[in-house]
Design a protein around this motif. Structure first.
Motif, PDB file in Angstrom:
ATOM      1  N   GLY A 195       0.508  10.946  10.328  1.00  0.00           N
ATOM      2  CA  GLY A 195       0.694   9.713   9.579  1.00  0.00           C
ATOM      3  C   GLY A 195       2.088   9.582   9.007  1.00  0.00           C
ATOM      4  N   VAL A 196       2.645  10.684   8.501  1.00  0.00           N
ATOM      5  CA  VAL A 196       4.016  10.661   7.970  1.00  0.00           C
ATOM      6  C   VAL A 196       5.007  10.299   9.070  1.00  0.00           C
ATOM      7  CG1 VAL A 196       5.867  12.108   7.036  1.00  0.00           C
ATOM      8  CG2 VAL A 196       3.557  12.255   6.075  1.00  0.00           C
ATOM      9  N   ALA A 197       4.862  10.914  10.246  1.00  0.00           N
ATOM     10  CA  ALA A 197       5.779  10.623  11.359  1.00  0.00           C
ATOM     11  C   ALA A 197       5.643   9.176  11.815  1.00  0.00           C
ATOM     12  CB  ALA A 197       5.498  11.579  12.512  1.00  0.00           C
ATOM     13  N   ALA A 198       4.406   8.660  11.885  1.00  0.00           N
ATOM     14  CA  ALA A 198       4.211   7.261  12.293  1.00  0.00           C
ATOM     15  C   ALA A 198       4.801   6.306  11.279  1.00  0.00           C
ATOM     16  CB  ALA A 198       2.719   6.988  12.479  1.00  0.00           C
ATOM     17  N   GLN A 199       4.672   6.627   9.999  1.00  0.00           N
ATOM     18  CA  GLN A 199       5.249   5.790   8.958  1.00  0.00           C
ATOM     19  C   GLN A 199       6.772   5.717   9.073  1.00  0.00           C
ATOM     20  OE1 GLN A 199       5.820   7.411   5.111  1.00  0.00           O
ATOM     21  NE2 GLN A 199       4.884   5.688   4.044  1.00  0.00           N
ATOM     22  N   ARG A 200       7.366   6.759   9.633  1.00  0.00           N
ATOM     23  CA  ARG A 200       8.820   6.794   9.790  1.00  0.00           C
ATOM     24  C   ARG A 200       9.285   6.111  11.076  1.00  0.00           C
ATOM     25  NH1 ARG A 200      10.215  13.006   7.736  1.00  0.00           N
ATOM     26  NH2 ARG A 200       9.543  12.680   5.579  1.00  0.00           N
ATOM     27  N   GLY A 201       8.372   5.446  11.752  1.00  0.00           N
ATOM     28  CA  GLY A 201       8.756   4.662  12.919  1.00  0.00           C
ATOM     29  C   GLY A 201       8.694   5.390  14.229  1.00  0.00           C
ATOM     30  N   LEU A 202       8.002   6.518  14.289  1.00  0.00           N
ATOM     31  CA  LEU A 202       7.878   7.286  15.520  1.00  0.00           C
ATOM     32  C   LEU A 202       6.512   7.037  16.152  1.00  0.00           C
ATOM     33  CD1 LEU A 202       9.311  10.648  14.176  1.00  0.00           C
ATOM     34  CD2 LEU A 202      10.502   9.019  15.633  1.00  0.00           C
ATOM     35  N   HIS A 203       6.461   7.029  17.471  1.00  0.00           N
ATOM     36  CA  HIS A 203       5.187   6.931  18.190  1.00  0.00           C
ATOM     37  C   HIS A 203       4.573   8.332  18.230  1.00  0.00           C
ATOM     38  CE1 HIS A 203       5.630   2.770  19.594  1.00  0.00           C
ATOM     39  NE2 HIS A 203       6.922   3.047  19.709  1.00  0.00           N
ATOM     40  N   VAL A 204       3.346   8.453  17.722  1.00  0.00           N
ATOM     41  CA  VAL A 204       2.749   9.763  17.484  1.00  0.00           C
ATOM     42  C   VAL A 204       1.374   9.845  18.134  1.00  0.00           C
ATOM     43  CG1 VAL A 204       2.094  11.462  15.740  1.00  0.00           C
ATOM     44  CG2 VAL A 204       3.922   9.822  15.251  1.00  0.00           C
ATOM     45  N   ALA A 205       1.104  10.990  18.775  1.00  0.00           N
ATOM     46  CA  ALA A 205      -0.231  11.318  19.245  1.00  0.00           C
ATOM     47  C   ALA A 205      -0.675  12.582  18.522  1.00  0.00           C
ATOM     48  CB  ALA A 205      -0.244  11.545  20.752  1.00  0.00           C
ATOM     49  N   LEU A 219      -9.639   9.709   0.779  1.00  0.00           N
ATOM     50  CA  LEU A 219      -8.802   8.640   1.328  1.00  0.00           C
ATOM     51  C   LEU A 219      -8.854   8.642   2.850  1.00  0.00           C
ATOM     52  CD1 LEU A 219      -5.686   8.785  -1.036  1.00  0.00           C
ATOM     53  CD2 LEU A 219      -7.356   6.941  -0.876  1.00  0.00           C
ATOM     54  N   LEU A 220      -8.811   9.827   3.456  1.00  0.00           N
ATOM     55  CA  LEU A 220      -8.863   9.890   4.913  1.00  0.00           C
ATOM     56  C   LEU A 220     -10.205   9.377   5.431  1.00  0.00           C
ATOM     57  CD1 LEU A 220      -7.168  13.354   5.590  1.00  0.00           C
ATOM     58  CD2 LEU A 220      -6.181  11.088   5.912  1.00  0.00           C
ATOM     59  N   SER A 221     -11.292   9.774   4.797  1.00  0.00           N
ATOM     60  CA  SER A 221     -12.622   9.334   5.242  1.00  0.00           C
ATOM     61  C   SER A 221     -12.822   7.844   5.044  1.00  0.00           C
ATOM     62  CB  SER A 221     -13.711  10.107   4.483  1.00  0.00           C
ATOM     63  OG  SER A 221     -13.602  11.498   4.713  1.00  0.00           O
ATOM     64  N   ALA A 222     -12.070   7.252   4.108  1.00  0.00           N
ATOM     65  CA  ALA A 222     -12.167   5.817   3.856  1.00  0.00           C
ATOM     66  C   ALA A 222     -11.223   5.006   4.734  1.00  0.00           C
ATOM     67  CB  ALA A 222     -11.886   5.527   2.385  1.00  0.00           C
ATOM     68  N   GLY A 223     -10.518   5.679   5.651  1.00  0.00           N
ATOM     69  CA  GLY A 223      -9.586   4.965   6.524  1.00  0.00           C
ATOM     70  C   GLY A 223      -8.286   4.600   5.843  1.00  0.00           C
ATOM     71  N   SER A 224      -7.913   5.353   4.798  1.00  0.00           N
ATOM     72  CA  SER A 224      -6.709   5.021   4.015  1.00  0.00           C
ATOM     73  C   SER A 224      -5.611   6.056   4.231  1.00  0.00           C
ATOM     74  CB  SER A 224      -7.063   4.926   2.524  1.00  0.00           C
ATOM     75  OG  SER A 224      -8.062   3.967   2.290  1.00  0.00           O
ATOM     76  N   LEU A 225      -5.395   6.437   5.486  1.00  0.00           N
ATOM     77  CA  LEU A 225      -4.373   7.425   5.791  1.00  0.00           C
ATOM     78  C   LEU A 225      -3.008   6.997   5.288  1.00  0.00           C
ATOM     79  CD1 LEU A 225      -3.091   9.871   7.214  1.00  0.00           C
ATOM     80  CD2 LEU A 225      -3.173   8.584   9.348  1.00  0.00           C
ATOM     81  N   PHE A 226      -2.622   5.755   5.560  1.00  0.00           N
ATOM     82  CA  PHE A 226      -1.269   5.330   5.199  1.00  0.00           C
ATOM     83  C   PHE A 226      -1.139   5.075   3.697  1.00  0.00           C
ATOM     84  CE2 PHE A 226      -1.462   4.468   9.747  1.00  0.00           C
ATOM     85  CZ  PHE A 226      -0.305   5.115  10.154  1.00  0.00           C
ATOM     86  N   GLU A 227      -2.244   4.808   3.027  1.00  0.00           N
ATOM     87  CA  GLU A 227      -2.201   4.759   1.568  1.00  0.00           C
ATOM     88  C   GLU A 227      -1.916   6.146   1.006  1.00  0.00           C
ATOM     89  OE1 GLU A 227      -5.256   3.942  -2.171  1.00  0.00           O
ATOM     90  OE2 GLU A 227      -5.651   2.997  -0.228  1.00  0.00           O
ATOM     91  N   LEU A 228      -2.528   7.163   1.620  1.00  0.00           N
ATOM     92  CA  LEU A 228      -2.260   8.542   1.214  1.00  0.00           C
ATOM     93  C   LEU A 228      -0.811   8.918   1.486  1.00  0.00           C
ATOM     94  CD1 LEU A 228      -3.237  11.386   0.323  1.00  0.00           C
ATOM     95  CD2 LEU A 228      -3.894  11.776   2.700  1.00  0.00           C
ATOM     96  N   VAL A 229      -0.316   8.547   2.651  1.00  0.00           N
ATOM     97  CA  VAL A 229       1.063   8.884   3.030  1.00  0.00           C
ATOM     98  C   VAL A 229       2.063   8.172   2.131  1.00  0.00           C
ATOM     99  CG1 VAL A 229       2.774   8.601   4.863  1.00  0.00           C
ATOM    100  CG2 VAL A 229       0.488   9.436   5.412  1.00  0.00           C
TER     101      VAL A 229
END
Length: 451
Positions: free
Chosen positions: A211-221, A390-400
């Protein structure tokens, strides 16, 4: 530190003298009492109880101080590095990780022999007796090969963790997807998270790092390679997912998910445990396929080691060995590291992380580093129940996006692994912080025996 059961903090000279009379106290560290000069209190403690080991802690060395400490028959004069070593050894004895004998700290000195200025850059055993030296030598023979191999690898591949980070010379900058793309390289940064035991938090850290890497604009798997009991599917709620079987059998599935869902795609473990054997040997193929499509591939591994584990650590750009607060977890991490070395895996690129640290945690990064023969160890702070909620609630990017200690420590780890489009700027004000940390907040310490 103040919460430690083996350590008593005293704010005044009277309190320190009263505590030092307790026969269970076998050593006193005098730092900076409120109402008397440190050297005077240290001398008084020695007169009150000659059998007590008394060490004066001073970060400002002088010939006059050494002379006064020698005249007072103090047992040691600690500078900053010796005091840190002494504290870590005492803590490890309290946790049962070091022998409870009276061996002094390598590099510490009696006041008449050496000073902080003399011994900061060396580990001379000037205060060790011949018997203690022999005992330490026998205890260290089993780990010296491991220590040398790891340190040699680090020297060849990266600067120490504490080294200044600059945009020009940063290891993260050299490994970052943006810098590799500028040189015409297209393979992703592959981060493989492994451990020697289960339950250390690999799945959670893998999802949050992604999630941190995706927030920084990277395509992540993020790939859940814990094929039997992986739970990335439960932690990556709201993230585009591809079943492991589909990703392996259909070479267009990952590309389609990347085009349709953008920055973050999760490949989740098979629903049926019995399918794990069928896909175990194809993890490497899936990682290679993902590396051609994404900037970053984060791989969560299982706790049971097999050939695929070792091969994944060998091929990973940034292999991570994770441990938590259990002593058994740290020992298992060491066993996993030794296994990799026996299999010919280069340990230089490894990043060591201790999870769930806090002010009251049993193990810090410094403790783990000492037990791994001085290898730099990063810390991930304890996020408590909020992280999984937060993760179970689908709030990954809120956590990040949060501003918690947990989020800050994961972001720092992402910087360390090079998961950024630009190299992180040098941390501002670090010199000022170091200078401010020169004065101790504890005034007189009596270190209680671990028994």
């Amino acid at each position: 530190m103040l919460q430690s059961s083996w350590l008593t903090a005293c704010a005044s000279a009277d309190e320190a003298r009263r505590v030092a009379r307790d026969q269970e106290v076998d050593e006193a560290w005098v730092v900076d009492p409120e109402d008397v000069e440190p050297i005077n209190l240290a001398a008084t403690l020695k007169v009150d109880r000659p059998s007590l080991r008394v060490a004066l802690v001073s970060f400002r060395d002088s010939g006059s101080l050494r002379s006064r400490a020698h005249a007072a028959r103090l047992d040691a004069l600690y500078g900053r590095p010796q005091f840190v070593k002494s504290y870590l050894l005492r803590k490890q004895r309290a946790l049962g990780l070091a022998p409870a004998d009276g061996a002094r700290i390598p590099g510490s000195a009696t006041p008449s022999v050496a000073s902080d200025a003399d011994s900061t850059a060396s580990d001379s055993d000037v205060s060790l007796t011949a018997g203690q030296k022999a005992r330490d030598s026998r205890a260290s023979q089993g780990s010296v090969g491991l220590a040398r191999s790891i340190r040699r690898g680090f020297a060849e591949t990266r600067a120490p963790l504490a080294a200044p980070r600059t945009a020009a010379a940063s290891g993260a900058a050299r490994r970052s997807p943006a810098s590799r793309a500028a040189r015409g390289q297209t393979d992703a940064t592959v981060v493989a998270l492994a451990s020697g035991s289960g339950g250390v938090g690999k799945s959670t850290l893998a999802v949050v790092l992604a999630g941190v890497a995706a927030q920084r604009g990277l395509h992540v798997a993020v790939i859940d390679a814990d094929l039997q009991f992986g739970d990335v599917a439960q932690l990556a709620v709201g993230v585009a997912t591809v079943p492991f079987s589909t990703a392996v059998e259909d070479d267009r599935a990952l590309a389609a998910a990347r085009e349709a869902d953008g920055m973050l795609v999760a490949v989740v473990a098979p629903e049926r445990v019995e399918d794990s054997d069928r896909f175990a040997q194809r993890v490497g193929l899936l990682v290679e396929r993902a590396a051609r499509l994404f900037d970053v591939v984060v791989v969560n591994t299982g706790s049971f080691w097999a050939d695929a584990h070792v091969e994944l650590m060998r091929r990973s750009t940034c292999p991570v060995l994770l441990m938590d607060q259990r002593i058994s977890s740290l020992r298992s991490c060491r066993h996993a590291l030794e296994l990799c070395m026996r299999c010919g895996v280069a340990t230089g690129p490894f990043t060591f992380v201790v999870n769930r640290t806090s002010r009251r945690s049993r193990l810090s990064g410094a403790d783990a580093s000492r037990l791994l023969d001085g290898v730099p160890v990063c810390e991930v702070r304890d996020g408590g129940s909020e992280v999984e909620e937060l993760l179970s609630a689908g709030s990954l990017f809120e956590l990040v996006d949060g501003r918690s200690d947990f989020q800050a420590s994961v972001a720092a780890l992402a910087d360390r692994l090079g998961l950024c489009r630009e190299a992180p700027a040098p941390p501002g004000g670090s010199d000022a912080k170091d200078a401010k940390a020169g004065r101790g907040l504890l005034f007189a310490w009596g270190s209680r025996g671990s028994s």
